[in-house]
Design an enzyme around this catalytic site. Sequence first.
Site, PDB file in Angstrom:
ATOM      1  N   ASP A  68       0.700  -1.248  -0.026  1.00 10.05           N
ATOM      2  CA  ASP A  68       0.139  -0.047   0.033  1.00 10.05           C
ATOM      3  C   ASP A  68       0.807   1.170   0.047  1.00 10.05           C
ATOM      4  OD1 ASP A  68       0.842  -0.464   2.478  1.00 10.05           O
ATOM      5  OD2 ASP A  68      -0.883  -0.956   3.284  1.00 10.05           O
ATOM      6  N   ASN A 136      -7.910  -2.990  14.187  1.00 10.18           N
ATOM      7  CA  ASN A 136      -9.112  -3.430  13.687  1.00 10.18           C
ATOM      8  C   ASN A 136      -9.044  -4.651  12.821  1.00 10.18           C
ATOM      9  OD1 ASN A 136      -7.983  -2.315  11.260  1.00 10.18           O
ATOM     10  ND2 ASN A 136      -9.512  -0.552  11.274  1.00 10.18           N
TER      11      ASN A 136
END
Length: 242
Positions: A68, A136
């Site tokens: 990313d 998360n």
Amino acid sequence: MANVIKVTHEEDFHKVAAHIVASLVQTSPRAVLGLATGGTPVGLYRELIQIHKQGLVSFAKVKSYNLDEYAGLPTEHPASYRTFMNEHLFNHIDINLENTHVPDGQATDLDAECRLYDEMLSEAVIDLQVLGIGHNGHIGFNEPADSLNPATHVVTLLEQTREANSRYFGSVDDVPAQAITMGVGSIMKARQILLLVRGADKAEIIHRAVTGPITTQCPASLLQLHSNVTVLLDAEAGRLFQ
Ligand code: GLP
């Protein structure tokens, strides 16, 4: 079921990770590596540099694809993932920089950049994908959601993720709102996955990802569907594993 390795001594964590990566490159010098950023793999990269400097492994023929990159951040910005990779690994080993790929977060047409990245990925099979995990359950920047995009795409970062990454920026407001991330489809296509997890703050999420339901609300849980995953945990992250 993933192969879960819990490392008792903190100093061994990075060595074990580096051993897995270096062994692959020693036996397959043309290996294609999927690489990750974040605090967790820094020690792995440090160990790989050391093994390389000892003359035990060459990356001259290796290709790499990063997961990313932040959108809109200049490549030379200290917190860009291109800078991270150059500083923490590429500048210290014999890899050809032309063989290293990080999505271009500065592209004027980000969607076109995503398609380009996917075209490159479709021509290369990733032999080993290094991953970290967000608090998360995100992998790369694939945030929890009702559905996940399998391909490289532009993602709007959750506030929680921007907070967690604000340590690399002046403040949370300086963290870009968007990023380009490889999708879960590309991650799942890797032949082998090495998921690195350290610290007490990751104990619950990694336990949920490995033993809980497979759900897009915890993207790392999709790795339960992959047949060759090694989860490397330090003692604190592995607290909930027997
Ligand atoms: C970022 C990266 C992820 C990484 C995560 C965890 O969000 N995009 O690839 O896994 O941070 O980072 P850390 O290892 O610093 O906890």
